[in-house]
Design an enzyme around this catalytic site. Sequence first.
Site, PDB file in Angstrom:
ATOM      1  N   ASP A 108      68.742  64.618  70.900  1.00  0.00           N
ATOM      2  CA  ASP A 108      69.705  64.282  69.848  1.00  0.00           C
ATOM      3  C   ASP A 108      69.397  62.940  69.192  1.00  0.00           C
ATOM      4  O   ASP A 108      70.106  62.527  68.266  1.00  0.00           O
ATOM      5  CB  ASP A 108      71.139  64.285  70.385  1.00  0.00           C
ATOM      6  CG  ASP A 108      71.316  63.375  71.595  1.00  0.00           C
ATOM      7  OD1 ASP A 108      70.314  62.902  72.147  1.00  0.00           O
ATOM      8  OD2 ASP A 108      72.478  63.147  71.997  1.00  0.00           O
ATOM      9  N   HIS A 158      60.260  59.991  78.145  1.00  0.00           N
ATOM     10  CA  HIS A 158      61.631  59.552  77.849  1.00  0.00           C
ATOM     11  C   HIS A 158      61.881  59.689  76.348  1.00  0.00           C
ATOM     12  O   HIS A 158      61.577  58.794  75.567  1.00  0.00           O
ATOM     13  CB  HIS A 158      61.816  58.091  78.299  1.00  0.00           C
ATOM     14  CG  HIS A 158      63.244  57.642  78.312  1.00  0.00           C
ATOM     15  ND1 HIS A 158      63.856  57.152  79.451  1.00  0.00           N
ATOM     16  CD2 HIS A 158      64.191  57.604  77.346  1.00  0.00           C
ATOM     17  CE1 HIS A 158      65.111  56.819  79.164  1.00  0.00           C
ATOM     18  NE2 HIS A 158      65.335  57.086  77.883  1.00  0.00           N
ATOM     19  N   GLU A 185      68.356  48.771  81.831  1.00  0.00           N
ATOM     20  CA  GLU A 185      68.145  48.649  80.387  1.00  0.00           C
ATOM     21  C   GLU A 185      69.002  47.496  79.872  1.00  0.00           C
ATOM     22  O   GLU A 185      68.500  46.424  79.552  1.00  0.00           O
ATOM     23  CB  GLU A 185      68.509  49.953  79.676  1.00  0.00           C
ATOM     24  CG  GLU A 185      68.298  49.900  78.174  1.00  0.00           C
ATOM     25  CD  GLU A 185      68.717  51.191  77.474  1.00  0.00           C
ATOM     26  OE1 GLU A 185      68.432  51.316  76.274  1.00  0.00           O
ATOM     27  OE2 GLU A 185      69.348  52.067  78.119  1.00  0.00           O
ATOM     28  N   HIS A 230      68.765  56.437  84.008  1.00  0.00           N
ATOM     29  CA  HIS A 230      68.769  55.275  83.120  1.00  0.00           C
ATOM     30  C   HIS A 230      69.257  54.069  83.929  1.00  0.00           C
ATOM     31  O   HIS A 230      70.404  54.050  84.393  1.00  0.00           O
ATOM     32  CB  HIS A 230      69.719  55.494  81.941  1.00  0.00           C
ATOM     33  CG  HIS A 230      69.143  56.311  80.827  1.00  0.00           C
ATOM     34  ND1 HIS A 230      68.898  57.656  80.943  1.00  0.00           N
ATOM     35  CD2 HIS A 230      68.768  55.955  79.567  1.00  0.00           C
ATOM     36  CE1 HIS A 230      68.407  58.113  79.800  1.00  0.00           C
ATOM     37  NE2 HIS A 230      68.310  57.103  78.949  1.00  0.00           N
TER      38      HIS A 230
END
Length: 389
Positions: free
Chosen positions: A28, A24, A216, A213
């Site tokens: 960018d 992971h 989180e 994702h």
Amino acid sequence: MTSETFTTQPTEEQIRRAPKVLLHDHLDGGLRPATVVDLARDAGYDRLPETEPEALGRWFREAADSGSLERYLETFAHTVAVMQSREALVRVAAECAEDLAADGVVYAEVRYAPEQHLEAGLTLEEVVEAVNEGFREGELRAAAAGHRIRVAALLTAMRHAARALEIAELANRYRDSGVAGFDIAGAEAGHPPTRHLDAFEYLKRENNHFTIHAGESFGLPSIWQALQWCGADRLGHGVRIVDDVTIADDGTVELGRLAAYVRDKRVPLEMCPTSNLQTGAATSYAEHPIGLLRTLHYRVTVNTDNRLMSGTSMTREFAHLVEAFGYTLDDMQWFTVNAMKSAFIPFDERLAMINDVIKPGYAELKSAWLFRQTAADHSLTSDPAAYQG
């Protein structure tokens, strides 16, 4: 050698030299500050908050350290802005591979959103091909410097946008040309993964891999949807699975149905400790859920997320965990093998990395440590070369 017999905590140099696997990491989010400055100048981008590399790197870390995922994500406006040309993408990807290899990473899956790099006229295909070219160039440079690494790409769709199926199809077209799978990213709240069911159904029909994702900044519903509605192979972060774990006063642990399912199914958790502290998903390294989940034998992996914004590396992530939980090289090997088992490349290639690279690498580090200890105990030289021949 077992964890019962090897109990010494590794030094930072041993951590750096240890073979590591990264699942992971955002392209960018990992630029060198000096590269951001160079690319901004070349592109005529004049909105950087700082123009001196050291000061810029510090700004990224401080801006990301807000406790808010939404504020954290705002920092990417600057890095994405300077990654709009083929030359910039090749450079950033090559430097990514070099930097990871120098840090001891032997296999990495690096993700990026092709749809964010079209402002200067590139097509989606040109973006993918430029990044792939950069990764191959970086692998060659790393090899020339004595570092072995393999880098695969994950193509990411932005969960607030409407191009997930298009990006999933793109990932499938390049699955034999450097792209290992698919991902969705962006703010979780208000953007459930179920908005992109068509992309996930397509990938499942094509027998392709994807991670999501989830868990989180948002809680258990995000994880449940990612697994049960979408069928994710892995969970990006997944830290909030501990909300379904109860610890009684006597230390007894009880797993809820979802927490038990994630452990029973060996769902890989792509945990990123430093990033989780910055976005408020955890309060400290010592209190990060990774400690409990490792004890409970979840399929936990250690990752960087965004090396620029977090001012981190795989070595730093492991160093924090060693300090917080007293982990040894055996623990590091456990996390690393977990990650390699969970990679999106074919089984035989994963097995070869484990047996031919990872396990021998850790065995060599442990043997060197034992030799030095024996030499010190007997007042001998600690240079193994003195005893060769």
